[in-house]
Scaffold this motif. Structure first.
Motif, PDB file in Angstrom:
ATOM      1  N   ASP A 186       0.866  -1.176   0.000  1.00  0.00           N
ATOM      2  CA  ASP A 186       0.000   0.000   0.000  1.00  0.00           C
ATOM      3  C   ASP A 186       0.903   1.226   0.000  1.00  0.00           C
ATOM      4  OD1 ASP A 186      -1.733   2.074   0.420  1.00  0.00           O
ATOM      5  OD2 ASP A 186      -2.599   1.306   2.286  1.00  0.00           O
ATOM      6  N   ALA A 189      -0.181   4.588   2.580  1.00  0.00           N
ATOM      7  CA  ALA A 189      -0.420   4.402   4.004  1.00  0.00           C
ATOM      8  C   ALA A 189       0.118   5.589   4.796  1.00  0.00           C
ATOM      9  CB  ALA A 189       0.237   3.110   4.478  1.00  0.00           C
ATOM     10  N   ALA A 199       3.386   0.769   3.047  1.00  0.00           N
ATOM     11  CA  ALA A 199       3.088  -0.356   3.932  1.00  0.00           C
ATOM     12  C   ALA A 199       3.172  -1.670   3.173  1.00  0.00           C
ATOM     13  CB  ALA A 199       1.710  -0.205   4.554  1.00  0.00           C
ATOM     14  N   VAL A 201       1.613  -5.162   3.622  1.00  0.00           N
ATOM     15  CA  VAL A 201       0.419  -5.595   4.338  1.00  0.00           C
ATOM     16  C   VAL A 201       0.287  -7.104   4.266  1.00  0.00           C
ATOM     17  CG1 VAL A 201      -2.075  -5.343   4.564  1.00  0.00           C
ATOM     18  CG2 VAL A 201      -0.699  -3.414   3.723  1.00  0.00           C
ATOM     19  N   ASP A 203      -2.326  -9.717   5.072  1.00  0.00           N
ATOM     20  CA  ASP A 203      -3.773  -9.735   5.313  1.00  0.00           C
ATOM     21  C   ASP A 203      -4.265 -11.172   5.302  1.00  0.00           C
ATOM     22  OD1 ASP A 203      -6.239  -8.721   5.811  1.00  0.00           O
ATOM     23  OD2 ASP A 203      -6.511  -7.740   3.880  1.00  0.00           O
ATOM     24  N   ARG A 208      -4.701  -8.431  10.605  1.00  0.00           N
ATOM     25  CA  ARG A 208      -4.091  -7.738   9.462  1.00  0.00           C
ATOM     26  C   ARG A 208      -2.916  -6.927  10.013  1.00  0.00           C
ATOM     27  NH1 ARG A 208      -5.482  -4.636   4.555  1.00  0.00           N
ATOM     28  NH2 ARG A 208      -4.519  -2.564   4.690  1.00  0.00           N
ATOM     29  N   GLU A 210       0.299  -4.343   9.196  1.00  0.00           N
ATOM     30  CA  GLU A 210       0.924  -3.406   8.267  1.00  0.00           C
ATOM     31  C   GLU A 210       2.319  -3.080   8.764  1.00  0.00           C
ATOM     32  OE1 GLU A 210      -1.935  -0.129   7.048  1.00  0.00           O
ATOM     33  OE2 GLU A 210      -3.046  -1.108   8.674  1.00  0.00           O
ATOM     34  N   LEU A 212       5.194  -0.667   8.298  1.00  0.00           N
ATOM     35  CA  LEU A 212       5.325   0.672   7.730  1.00  0.00           C
ATOM     36  C   LEU A 212       6.782   0.993   7.421  1.00  0.00           C
ATOM     37  CD1 LEU A 212       2.855   2.505  10.136  1.00  0.00           C
ATOM     38  CD2 LEU A 212       2.373   1.516   7.883  1.00  0.00           C
ATOM     39  N   GLU A 223       4.373  -0.025  12.836  1.00  0.00           N
ATOM     40  CA  GLU A 223       3.504  -1.145  12.483  1.00  0.00           C
ATOM     41  C   GLU A 223       2.097  -0.870  12.984  1.00  0.00           C
ATOM     42  OE1 GLU A 223       4.604  -4.736  14.903  1.00  0.00           O
ATOM     43  OE2 GLU A 223       6.091  -3.342  15.718  1.00  0.00           O
TER      44      GLU A 223
END
Length: 265
Positions: A186, A189, A199, A201, A203, A208, A210, A212, A223
């Motif tokens: 992503d 983010a 990010a 991710v 999932d 979930r 993330e 960062l 995170e």
């Protein structure tokens, strides 16, 4: 890798300097009451000074800000049951060689760390391959950690959280993670301060996650964990149960702060 979204680079660290890693975040905790378990997020500041030469003294400063978000129940209900924020986490300043901050509590001398994904040493990180397929295999190799901690994404986050992973290894880790199932990028983010981040991710499963990343230098920047399904403890899907923002700098003194070199030791 993550080009062109992310490039990895490190600030030079001299032999007598320290890497200062500042983490502000919200961690989930629980408090048992006669009416049931109450869940909350507590804001904390965690600052760590890591010397270039690991046998020298490290410094850990852990502070609870006093801010609490109640996920179940209320502050009034917790207060009536005797909730005391100071009992939730150890706070204060801890100084020790090798970063063995709690050795004194056991009455022993600080000892060198045994390198692992979640407590990496320079030696452990140096032995990890930089070739993406080989590194992905290392992430997926069965280890002594518990079921959750041994998951490849959790291992990578654990290492990156230390702030000690060099730029070339960060680049390889990000690329290896993108080859895992259920991992996407992503590029829009933000961290909990609203700072733009990239990010990675994961999932899948109940949570979930993330990871960062600072798009400027590829540094680990925090995170965020949120629930993918409703929990048995009363939390609904989408509830954030962990959120951090991380910044790393090079300073000249133990306890020094970026731009000021004010020592508090």
């Amino acid at each position: 890798m993550l080009e062109p979204a992310v490039r990895t680079a490190d600030s030079p660290l001299g032999a007598d300097q320290y890497r200062y890693i500042a983490t502000r975040g919200w961690w989930m905790g629980s408090f048992d009451t006669p009416r049931g378990l109450l869940l909350h997020l507590t804001e904390q500041w965690i600052r760590q000074w890591v010397p270039a030469r690991s046998e020298r003294d490290w410094l850990l400063d852990r502070e609870v800000t006093g801010r609490v978000q109640w996920l179940t129940g209320s502050a009034h209900e917790a207060r009536d049951a005797g909730f005391d924020l100071t009992d939730t986490v150890p706070t204060g300043r801890f100084r020790a060689a090798h970063g063995d901050f709690y050795a004194g509590l056991d009455g022993v001398a600080p000892r060198p760390r045994i390198g692992s994904w979640h407590t990496p040493t320079a030696e452990f990180l140096a032995r990890l391959p930089r070739e993406v397929p080989a590194l992905r295999m290392r992430l997926q190799t069965r280890g002594p950690e518990g079921r959750v901690a041994a998951q490849p994404f959790a291992r990578a986050v654990g290492a990156l959280r230390s702030g000690l992973v060099p730029a070339d290894l960060r680049a390889a880790l990000y690329a290896a993670l993108l080859e895992l199932p259920a991992v996407t990028v992503d590029e829009n983010a933000c961290d909990l301060d609203g700072t733009p981040r990239v990010a990675l991710v994961h999932d899948d499963g109940p949570t979930r996650t993330e990871l960062l990343v600072d798009p400027v230098d590829g540094a680990f920047a925090g995170e965020r964990d949120s629930l993918r399904v409703d929990s048995r403890l009363g939390l609904t899907a989408g509830t954030v149960v962990l959120s951090t923002a991380v910044a790393s700098h090079v300073v000249d003194t133990l306890g020094g702060l970026p731009g000021s070199e004010t020592s508090g030791t």
